[in-house]
Scaffold this active site. Structure first.
Site, short mmCIF file in Angstrom:
data_model
loop_
_atom_site.label_atom_id
_atom_site.label_comp_id
_atom_site.label_asym_id
_atom_site.label_seq_id
_atom_site.Cartn_x
_atom_site.Cartn_y
_atom_site.Cartn_z
N ASN A 1 0.90 -1.31 -0.01
CA ASN A 1 0.06 -0.07 -0.14
C ASN A 1 0.93 1.15 -0.04
O ASN A 1 0.25 2.19 -0.19
CB ASN A 1 -0.85 -0.04 1.25
CG ASN A 1 -2.15 -0.77 0.96
OD1 ASN A 1 -2.37 -1.38 -0.10
ND2 ASN A 1 -3.01 -0.81 2.03
N GLU B 1 -2.55 -0.46 -7.90
CA GLU B 1 -3.93 -0.53 -7.78
C GLU B 1 -4.62 0.71 -7.63
O GLU B 1 -5.63 1.06 -8.12
CB GLU B 1 -4.04 -1.22 -6.06
CG GLU B 1 -5.47 -1.29 -5.96
CD GLU B 1 -5.40 -2.11 -4.59
OE1 GLU B 1 -6.32 -3.02 -4.12
OE2 GLU B 1 -4.85 -1.41 -3.60
N TRP C 1 -11.29 -7.63 11.83
CA TRP C 1 -10.64 -6.97 10.56
C TRP C 1 -8.96 -7.20 10.95
O TRP C 1 -8.09 -7.81 10.36
CB TRP C 1 -10.95 -5.61 10.27
CG TRP C 1 -9.92 -5.21 9.01
CD1 TRP C 1 -9.97 -5.49 7.79
CD2 TRP C 1 -8.73 -4.22 9.29
NE1 TRP C 1 -8.83 -4.57 7.05
CE2 TRP C 1 -8.22 -4.00 7.89
CE3 TRP C 1 -8.20 -3.64 10.36
CZ2 TRP C 1 -6.89 -3.29 7.79
CZ3 TRP C 1 -7.00 -2.76 10.23
CH2 TRP C 1 -6.40 -2.57 8.92
N ARG D 1 -15.51 -2.59 5.47
CA ARG D 1 -15.21 -3.72 4.54
C ARG D 1 -16.19 -4.21 4.21
O ARG D 1 -17.39 -3.97 4.74
CB ARG D 1 -14.36 -4.53 5.55
CG ARG D 1 -12.85 -4.06 5.86
CD ARG D 1 -11.82 -3.99 4.74
NE ARG D 1 -10.51 -3.41 4.87
CZ ARG D 1 -10.08 -1.98 4.84
NH1 ARG D 1 -11.14 -1.02 4.61
NH2 ARG D 1 -9.06 -1.65 4.97
N ASP E 1 -8.01 -11.41 -4.28
CA ASP E 1 -7.83 -10.38 -3.30
C ASP E 1 -8.34 -10.77 -2.19
O ASP E 1 -7.43 -10.46 -1.04
CB ASP E 1 -8.86 -9.37 -4.03
CG ASP E 1 -8.54 -8.00 -3.17
OD1 ASP E 1 -7.50 -7.60 -3.03
OD2 ASP E 1 -9.44 -7.26 -2.97
N HIS F 1 -1.58 2.36 9.70
CA HIS F 1 -2.55 2.25 8.53
C HIS F 1 -3.17 3.68 8.54
O HIS F 1 -2.56 4.61 8.65
CB HIS F 1 -3.60 1.21 8.87
CG HIS F 1 -4.26 0.63 7.53
ND1 HIS F 1 -5.41 1.32 6.98
CD2 HIS F 1 -4.08 -0.39 6.96
CE1 HIS F 1 -5.82 0.62 6.07
NE2 HIS F 1 -4.92 -0.53 5.86
N SER G 1 2.56 -2.03 5.10
CA SER G 1 3.24 -2.96 5.21
C SER G 1 4.83 -2.56 4.80
O SER G 1 5.68 -2.84 5.51
CB SER G 1 2.94 -4.41 4.39
OG SER G 1 2.82 -3.81 3.15
C1 LIG Z 1 -6.36 -7.22 7.31
C2 LIG Z 1 -5.38 -6.36 7.05
C3 LIG Z 1 -5.20 -5.89 5.93
C4 LIG Z 1 -4.05 -5.00 5.52
N1 LIG Z 1 -3.79 -4.93 3.94
C5 LIG Z 1 -2.58 -4.25 3.63
C6 LIG Z 1 -2.33 -4.24 2.33
O1 LIG Z 1 -2.98 -4.69 1.47
N2 LIG Z 1 -1.02 -3.63 2.00
C7 LIG Z 1 -0.08 -3.19 2.91
O2 LIG Z 1 0.88 -2.64 2.53
N3 LIG Z 1 -0.49 -3.10 4.30
C8 LIG Z 1 -1.88 -3.84 4.50
N4 LIG Z 1 -2.04 -3.92 6.06
C9 LIG Z 1 -1.04 -2.97 7.04
C10 LIG Z 1 -0.08 -3.82 7.44
O3 LIG Z 1 -0.20 -5.19 7.67
C11 LIG Z 1 0.51 -2.99 8.80
O4 LIG Z 1 0.96 -1.79 8.62
C12 LIG Z 1 1.88 -3.70 9.13
O5 LIG Z 1 1.93 -5.20 9.38
C13 LIG Z 1 2.44 -3.25 10.49
O6 LIG Z 1 3.67 -3.76 10.64
P1 LIG Z 1 4.08 -4.05 12.24
O7 LIG Z 1 5.52 -4.58 12.37
O8 LIG Z 1 3.83 -2.50 13.09
O9 LIG Z 1 3.16 -5.22 12.86
P2 LIG Z 1 2.60 -6.39 12.45
O10 LIG Z 1 3.45 -6.92 11.13
O11 LIG Z 1 1.63 -6.70 12.70
O12 LIG Z 1 3.82 -7.24 13.71
C14 LIG Z 1 3.62 -7.34 14.82
C15 LIG Z 1 4.52 -8.24 15.42
O13 LIG Z 1 4.69 -8.32 16.97
C16 LIG Z 1 4.53 -9.46 17.61
N5 LIG Z 1 4.00 -9.31 18.74
C17 LIG Z 1 2.69 -8.86 19.24
N6 LIG Z 1 2.83 -8.65 20.64
C18 LIG Z 1 4.08 -9.38 21.04
C19 LIG Z 1 4.58 -9.50 22.46
N7 LIG Z 1 3.88 -9.32 23.44
N8 LIG Z 1 5.69 -10.04 22.40
C20 LIG Z 1 6.41 -10.48 21.49
N9 LIG Z 1 6.03 -10.19 20.13
C21 LIG Z 1 4.73 -9.68 19.87
C22 LIG Z 1 3.67 -10.25 16.71
O14 LIG Z 1 3.94 -11.81 16.67
C23 LIG Z 1 4.19 -9.85 15.10
O15 LIG Z 1 5.41 -10.51 14.93
C24 LIG Z 1 -3.24 -4.55 6.52
C25 LIG Z 1 -3.42 -4.72 7.67
C26 LIG Z 1 -4.49 -5.65 8.24
C27 LIG Z 1 -4.59 -6.11 9.46
#
Ligand SMILES: Cc1cc2nc3c(=O)[nH]c(=O)nc-3n(C[C@H](O)[C@H](O)[C@H](O)COP(=O)(O)OP(=O)(O)OC[C@H]3O[C@@H](n4cnc5c(N)ncnc54)[C@H](O)[C@@H]3O)c2cc1C
Ligand code: SF4
Ligand code: SF4
Lengths: 157, 631
Positions: free
Chosen positions: B62, B126, B218, B249, B351, B388, B439
């Site tokens: 995204n 997209e 979600w 959604r 998708d 997000h 992501s």
């Molecule tokens: C349904 C959905 C659809 C999405 N669609 C898109 C898309 O199409 N394109 C896009 O680019 N982005 C999309 N996103 C957004 C993207 O997924 C997030 O922006 C991204 O994953 C954020 O990264 P993060 O590392 O902050 O969190 P995450 O990737 O969620 O990672 C969190 C990590 O922390 C760990 N964790 C949590 N609590 C603990 C704890 N207490 N101790 C140790 N480890 C822990 C988890 O196991 C995980 O490894 C979407 C998100 C969702 C929910």
């Protein structure tokens, strides 16, 4: 129960060093019952239906049935994942609708396990204080783009 | 009580989490740590291959700013994010991520992620900022590169270790405490710098489905506010804690709508076939200047839809069949149209299959063929996902070179992405006021934060002086729910109902009921007010006290107990921040009935807060919004 295990198919991952479904579930739901040597989902109401367990099970013992509190019965979505692609079969509740099959690639050009983090682009400087990250500025460019960066962009520049 | 072994791990950099941001951090940290001879350790509560929000895969990247094409500038991206968040954004942090995200995406491709290409070999977009991918193995691939990088730096990886608390002394972070969810082991990580990347939070509010489908939120039920708790409890200044995200959604299974709106140019209508974006357009005037920008901010699009729902004009439909027909009709002949139709059908199903398989099941179970029949859409429940279209997270330093004389004094304090606690860094959902990183941007931000953390370690290369008494107290606190259960479980004939303790699940339900009814959840149609919030906080205070009496029968339940303690702090920061901001700014996320309008004169500002764990007090602060450029 969102993910469920077909009793006859589960062999408890006897041949592996760890129970595949238990290893992979991001929500710590799959557990192996040490007495029966069969796995089960210990809390279906916390299941995201992410299919991680389905895709990893070596005996295809795990499937998902839609959440009973809002999904009508009778449909199914099954997955078969290989090292290069994934094959989906979608069966409708109405059996008159022909099942749909889709095959999508899951990786391209790099064999499983071979993703090398550092080898693709040179890193511009060795300065911990600079904004240049590993593989930059070279990695900011593609062969096709018009604008070529020889340093990390900053505002207005 | 069963014996718990204490494992002590000493490292230089500790990465908490294994998701997108943590994987970015792992790659970058390994690169620099290897050069500088430093040690890195990464801790994830699950298995990195499939942990976090991308566990199932995704169908789009995204954030791709595509600076290299010359079509977009950093300024364009800053404008987009600032407007979508109704003016409340840290442009320095947004621009920093935006200038690095393209290199992250190019690496993803080199690591084997299939990004769609057109006939000329260009990426398929997209929308303006989004790329289409075959993303079933997105997380597997990104984790693979991270693990290979960590291996090259001789780093340690701990999977299935749940982080409960930070170790902070005199405003400095010295590591973290956690436990193994599979074996009786408590972990003490001592580190010179700690990078927080444990995602956002769900199940703070009650979800719509409360039976077996409870887990079908979600946002993934496995991200439970660990980042928020870690930073709040550690004493870091937090920002935008009021800015929750409510995605619209497909109804019930929460399948994505992005491809429908952006790629297929579909329209959504109410039950009378009216396009609420047109019929309710006058409402946008109330929210100017943001009501007038293109694209219309996500929360305002929600709001125009919610107005129809409140008017009894639902169901709301995504007109999938019309959209598909319109595209197929553009084909030169019937044969080409048929081929196009097949293609679109596969794209529509992929998708879902790539990122919300439940929606494919629901469509199949209700005999929906999108080319034939429209499908209902709806607002989900509130989530905390700063990466997000929400913005909650820690207040972090921006980079020095993206400040002007006006912003520097407010937004820069030494190391990019360092929180206000020395040695504690945050990225992805853990860092605030920098939405729309998604992501790819989360991965890029993890890299930024990791390089900064390594730089911090080099500058402050002294062994963490961890206070043993503090560690002992934390260990006792972490295990207390097990001890409580053991002590009292036989006092009644049913261990579920026992006046001496509260089980983890019931505790979570109680939290959700409070939030749902007092802080503007689903059942109150996202509406709240000062009085409701005050009452909610009163009830939350009882809940916090009762957290002392949580009981856990095994390690899995111990994790559940701590997850909900983490959520409680996210909940409290949220309620206090909504209460502090005396206006309604994001009507489609929450509506303050007592302050129903936007007040740009007084509230074009950040609401920040700091928690003091020793006094259990919160300090609320207004911080200025300063843009890098003139609007
Ligand atoms: C349904 C959905 C659809 C999405 N669609 C898109 C898309 O199409 N394109 C896009 O680019 N982005 C999309 N996103 C957004 C993207 O997924 C997030 O922006 C991204 O994953 C954020 O990264 P993060 O590392 O902050 O969190 P995450 O990737 O969620 O990672 C969190 C990590 O922390 C760990 N964790 C949590 N609590 C603990 C704890 N207490 N101790 C140790 N480890 C822990 C988890 O196991 C995980 O490894 C979407 C998100 C969702 C929910
Ligand atoms: S579908 Fe996902 S959440 Fe459910 S049990 Fe399997 S791996 Fe766990
Ligand atoms: S992965 Fe499959 S075979 Fe192995 S324990 Fe789980 S269900 Fe049984």
């Amino acid at each position: 129960m969102p993910s469920f295990v077909i009793k006859d198919k589960c062999d408890g991952c006897k041949a592996l060093d760890k129970t595949a479904c238990q290893h992979i579930c991001p929500n710590d739901l799959m557990v192996l019952d040490k007495n029966t040597m069969k796995a089960f989902n210990q809390d279906p109401s916390m299941c995201w239906e992410c299919y991680s367990c389905v895709k990893i099970c070596p005996t295809q013992a795990i499937e998902v049935r839609g959440y009973a509190d809002f999904v009508p019965m009778g449909a199914s979505v099954t997955a078969m994942r290989s090292s290069e692609d994934i094959l989906w079969t979608v069966q409708f509740r109405n059996k008159e609708i022909k099942p749909k099959r889709f095959k999508f690639p899951i990786r391209r050009g790099v064999a499983e396990g071979q993703a090398k983090a550092f080898d693709h682009y040179p890193t511009g400087d060795d300065d911990l204080k600079s904004p240049t990250l590993m593989s930059e500025p070279a990695g900011l460019n593609t062969e096709r783009g018009k604008v070529k960066f020889d340093k990390v962009p900053t505002l207005g520049k | 009580m069963a014996d718990f072994e204490v494992k002590t791990v000493e490292t230089d950099l500790l990465i908490c989490g294994g998701g997108m941001a943590a994987c970015g951090a792992a790659v970058e940290a390994s690169y620099w740590a290897k050069k500088k001879g430093l040690k890195v350790a990464l801790v994830d509560k699950a298995a990195m291959d499939r942990s976090g929000a991308v566990a199932m895969g995704l169908s789009a990247i995204n954030q791709y700013v595509d600076l290299n094409s010359g079509n977009n500038t950093l300024q364009d991206y800053m404008d987009y994010v600032r407007n979508d968040l109704m003016g409340i954004t840290r442009e320095d942090v947004v621009a920093n991520i935006a200038r690095h995200v393209d290199s992250t995406v190019h690496l993803f491709e080199k690591w084997g992620l299939p990004i769609w290409k057109d006939q000329d070999g260009n990426y398929v977009h997209e929308g303006r900022w989004q790329l289409m991918i075959n993303g079933e193995s997105y997380k597997v691939i990104v984790a693979e590169a991270a693990k290979n990088a960590l291996a090259a730096a001789n780093a340690q990886i701990f999977e299935r270790v749940f982080i409960t608390h930070p170790i902070v002394k005199d405003g400095k972070c010295m590591g973290a405490v956690g436990f193994n969810v599979r074996e009786n082991k408590v972990y003490v990580f001592k580190a010179k710098a700690t990078l927080v990347a444990m995602g956002g939070a769900v199940h703070v509010f009650k979800p719509r489905s409360t039976g077996e489908g409870f887990g079908r939120s979600w946002y993934p039920p496995f991200n439970s506010g660990a980042s928020a708790f870690f930073t709040i409890y550690g004493g870091a200044e937090m920002t935008c804690q009021e800015v929750r995200f409510i995605p619209v959604r497909f109804k019930d299974a929460y399948g994505p709508v992005g491809a429908w709106f952006l790629l297929f140019k579909s329209v959504a209508t109410n039950a009378r076939n009216e396009n609420y974006m047109q019929t309710n357009a006058a409402e946008l005037e109330k929210w100017v200047p943001y009501g007038k920008v293109k694209p219309v901010p996500a929360n305002l699009r929600n709001w125009l839809m919610m107005l129809d729902v409140m008017d009894g004009k639902s169901p709301i439909y995504m007109q999938t069949a019309d959209a598909i027909k319109k595209i197929a009709d553009q084909a030169p002949d019937e044969k080409a149209a048929k081929k196009k139709l097949k293609e679109l059908e596969a794209e529509a199903w992929e998708d879902f299959l790539d990122m919300t398989i439940s929606q494919a099941i629901l469509w199949a179970a209700t005999n929906v063929e999108p080319e034939v029949k429209a499908s209902e859409i709806m607002a989900c429940d509130p989530y905390f996902i700063g990466s997000h279209s929400g913005a909650s997270g820690a207040w972090v330093s921006g980079p020095e070179d993206l400040q002007n004389s006006d912003t520097k004094g407010e937004y820069f304090w030494g190391y990019p992405n360092m929180t206000t606690v020395q040695g504690m860094f945050a990225a992805g959902d853990a860092s605030g006021a920098s939405s729309h990183k998604f992501s790819s941007g989360s991965h890029a931000e993890g890299r930024i934060a990791a390089k900064a953390a390594i730089s911090y370690i080099v500058d402050h290369n002294e062994a963490p002086k961890v206070d043993q008494a503090q560690v002992d107290a934390l260990k006792a606190a972490v295990l207390k729910p097990i001890e409580t259960f053991e002590k009292f479980k036989d006092a009644t004939t049913d261990p579920e109902v026992n006046p001496n303790y509260i089980r983890a699940k019931q505790y979570m339900y109680r939290l959700q009921k409070i939030m749902d009814e007092y802080a503007g959840g689903v059942s109150s149609q996202f509406k709240t007010s000062d009085r409701l919030l005050e009452k909610g906080l009163e009830l939350l205070a009882f809940l916090k006290e009762d957290a002392e009496n949580l009981a856990a029968g095994n390690l899995h339940e111990l994790m559940r107990a701590w997850e909900s303690v983490h959520r409680t702090f996210q909940a409290e920061a949220h309620m206090r921040s909504i209460l502090f901001r005396e206006e309604t700014r994001w009507p489609g996320y929450y509506f303050r009935a007592d302050k129903p309008s936007m007040d740009n004169k007084n509230w074009l500002a950040f609401c920040n807060c700091v928690y003091n764990k020793d006094t259990n007090e919160w300090k609320m602060m207004k911080k200025p919004v300063k843009y890098l450029s003139k609007l």
